[in-house]
Design an enzyme around this catalytic site. Structure first.
Site, mmCIF file in Angstrom:
data_model
loop_
_atom_site.group_PDB
_atom_site.id
_atom_site.type_symbol
_atom_site.label_atom_id
_atom_site.label_comp_id
_atom_site.label_asym_id
_atom_site.label_seq_id
_atom_site.Cartn_x
_atom_site.Cartn_y
_atom_site.Cartn_z
ATOM 1 N N GLY A 65 9.068 2.217 7.036
ATOM 2 C CA GLY A 65 8.963 0.829 6.640
ATOM 3 C C GLY A 65 7.936 0.664 5.535
ATOM 4 O O GLY A 65 7.854 1.476 4.617
ATOM 5 N N VAL B 263 3.762 -0.667 4.331
ATOM 6 C CA VAL B 263 2.376 -0.981 4.684
ATOM 7 C C VAL B 263 1.825 -1.891 3.598
ATOM 8 O O VAL B 263 1.951 -1.589 2.406
ATOM 9 C CB VAL B 263 1.505 0.282 4.800
ATOM 10 N N LYS C 187 1.177 -2.973 8.950
ATOM 11 C CA LYS C 187 2.190 -1.920 8.991
ATOM 12 C C LYS C 187 3.429 -2.399 9.734
ATOM 13 O O LYS C 187 3.348 -2.854 10.869
ATOM 14 C CB LYS C 187 1.632 -0.671 9.672
ATOM 15 N N GLY D 245 7.974 4.038 3.099
ATOM 16 C CA GLY D 245 8.653 5.258 3.513
ATOM 17 C C GLY D 245 9.751 4.922 4.485
ATOM 18 O O GLY D 245 10.121 3.756 4.652
ATOM 19 N N LEU E 209 0.822 -1.209 0.000
ATOM 20 C CA LEU E 209 0.000 0.000 0.000
ATOM 21 C C LEU E 209 0.853 1.255 0.000
ATOM 22 O O LEU E 209 0.494 2.261 -0.599
ATOM 23 C CB LEU E 209 -0.922 0.023 1.226
ATOM 24 N N GLY E 210 1.949 1.223 0.707
ATOM 25 C CA GLY E 210 2.802 2.403 0.799
ATOM 26 C C GLY E 210 4.128 2.044 1.422
ATOM 27 O O GLY E 210 4.305 0.974 1.999
ATOM 28 N N ASP F 142 0.412 15.258 13.892
ATOM 29 C CA ASP F 142 0.727 15.004 12.483
ATOM 30 C C ASP F 142 -0.542 14.960 11.640
ATOM 31 O O ASP F 142 -0.700 14.103 10.768
ATOM 32 C CB ASP F 142 1.513 13.701 12.340
#
Length: 546
Positions: free
Chosen positions: A191, A193, A202, A188, A185-186, A297
């Protein structure tokens, strides 16, 4: 050293100029940075959010929305209380080590009230390990399926301890997502996801796993969930419902997309959007006023949604990698880890403003303080109202961009390019600077972000923006920092000249005539107008209420 001059030809203090990197251009992507301001040589920028122009070629791809950033705390707590060992094995301590019936009754009372009162026995109040026969009890973990908060009282001291169960079955199923063909999914600096059958997996580090587990347990308990609850959404807050602290894996649910990627804004759906905004504001209020946690955030990418044909069906606030407990609770919050029988204290909150929020969504009052003192701490005065309003101001920056997207007649993609790209470019500049090594340059970058916030505020509130600008200008003038004062003026004047209200004027007028539209604009203006400490004392429940 190079002597700089202001536009009025006034001399300013010398600055350490940034080293120039040959052959590399700054990537134009808004980002956030979590830094260790003290005792860390490993300072890394976190995942950045692409500009509208950067994602045009990816519109056809179905992307998940569990985008997260890595958390790094400023300093570890005192080593004596960081890891309090629970020496008794959970596997051999199914019940209290006391006399039969009374022990069983006390245990059931503990599970019913979720509170336990201990005598200090002449031990330090932080030495919870002295009470391991009671705290490390297999019976407690057998009653819960997800992280859950229990209150521990020792004389006059109170501790908030989240019990984090360890499920071997979940570990074998989810802790190696690559082998299970999970969809990415993503990714960065935090780490990866993954999505495995609509379960968001995650991978993170130890500190982020700790704070995420703590937030999960507190939100679940304060929302009134049952001990056996496996839900992961409470009060519009998305939390993990399972954590493996051994492999640093947390599980939650997936969503269609996030607010950054959502482009189907329609003016006729303003009532739906206002209702969603109110739910998100209530999530912030619950997190701060009830749970005593700052999100720190809030951004477009950290609000996940389900949607259909321009209607937002559900929206949740996610990602607690930068979250901090309110400072007055430092040293009193922790997690009890079943997998290794330890109590881990939640990382200390320093409330450094330069460590809080994506610069592009950072409240204007926070930028204003940074321009005078880069390393300033947020002065919450032990008052959750101030912390709550700070998070609400960041949420208002998100809502402002959403409203502008909704009002632009050319469509959302053009609105992103025309109104947001410059803000995110300035934000990225701030992200790439280390405020310890380059404090003056970091100030300048934040100054440009603040100026662009004023420009965007003036798009909707063109009559009020003059007073806002003059207030900030006079504040910087009184502080004696003429170069920053003049940079604010120069950036604001130049950027205002380049931005036209024409694309949003017609729909803006329609919104002002709409009953809910009027309320939306009024609530938005109240939050965006908070630029003094006294403003943070306002009632956080007075805006964005259904």
């Amino acid at each position: 050293m190079e002597q700089l001059k202001t536009p009025q030809n006034q001399k300013t203090r010398p600055r350490n100029m940034l080293p120039k990197k040959k052959g590399k251009e700054l990537k134009k992507r808004p980002c956030k940075v979590k830094r260790k301001l003290f005792g860390s040589e490993n300072i890394r920028p976190n995942k950045k959010i692409p500009l509208a122009s950067d994602v045009d070629n990816e519109l056809e791809k179905k992307r998940g929305s569990m985008i997260r950033k890595r958390s790094e705390t400023d300093l570890c707590p005192d080593p004596s209380v960081t890891d309090l060992l629970c020496h008794e094995s959970l596997t051999v301590s199914p019940k209290f080590e006391r006399d039969g019936l009374s022990a069983c009754t006390e245990f059931e009372n503990f599970m019913d009230t979720r509170k336990i009162v201990l005598s200090r026995n002449e031990k330090s109040v932080t030495d919870l390990s002295a009470h391991y026969p009671v705290l490390c009890n297999l019976g407690i973990f057998e009653r819960i399926h997800s992280p859950f908060l229990f209150s521990i009282h020792i004389d006059t001291q109170s501790f908030s301890v989240v019990y984090v169960p360890h499920k071997e079955s979940s570990c074998s199923q989810f802790c190696e997502p690559e082998k299970n063909m999970a969809r990415i999914l993503g990714s960065g600096s935090y780490g990866m996801v993954y999505d495995l059958n609509n379960v968001a997996i995650k991978a993170s580090d130890d500190l982020e796993s700790c704070i995420s587990s703590y937030v999960s347990g507190v939100v679940r308990a304060k929302a009134g969930a049952q001990l056996t609850s496996r839900e992961c959404v409470f009060k519009s807050l998305l939390i993990c419902n399972s954590v493996c602290l051994n492999h640093k894996i947390s599980l939650s649910k997936t969503y269609d997309t996030d607010l950054y990627k959502f482009t189907d804004w329609k003016l006729e759906n303003v009532e739906n959007y206002y209702s969603i905004f109110c739910n998100l504001a209530e999530a912030v209020r619950f997190l701060n006023m009830v749970c005593k946690i700052n999100h720190c955030d809030i951004s477009l990418a950290n609000i996940l949604i389900h949607h259909k044909e321009g209607i937002i069906l559900e929206a949740v606030l996610a990602d607690y990698s930068l979250a901090e407990v309110h400072p007055q609770y430092n040293g009193k919050c922790g997690i009890l880890r079943q997998f290794d029988h330890r109590i881990q204290i939640v990382p200390k909150s320093y409330n450094k403003l330069c460590d809080m929020f994506n610069p592009g969504f950072r409240p204007m009052i926070a930028h204003k303080i940074i321009l005078v003192e880069v390393y300033a701490e947020f002065d919450g005065k032990g008052n959750p109202v101030r912390h709550c309003n700070l998070d609400l101001c960041a949420l208002a920056q998100v809502f402002l961009l959403c409203v502008i997207r909704m009002l632009d007649e050319r469509g959302c993609r053009e609105a992103q390019k025309y109104y947001e790209n410059r803000l995110f470019t300035y934000s990225n500049e701030a992200c790439t600077l280390n405020p310890i090594k380059y404090p003056l340059e970091y100030k300048d970058a934040c100054c440009k972000v603040l100026a662009e916030h004023l420009v965007l505020f003036g798009i909707l509130f063109y009559r009020e923006v003059v007073d806002m600008f003059e207030n900030l200008y006079d504040f910087l003038h009184a502080s004696g920092d003429l170069s920053v004062r003049d940079l604010l003026e120069e950036t604001y004047v130049n950027d205002s000249r380049d931005v036209r209200r024409q694309p949003i004027r017609y729909r803006h007028a329609q919104l002002q005539r709409h009953e809910i539209g009027q309320i939306l604009l009024n609530d938005l203006q109240q939050l965006l107008s908070i630029i003094t400490i006294s403003d943070l004392e306002k009632d956080p429940y007075s805006v964005f209420r259904v």
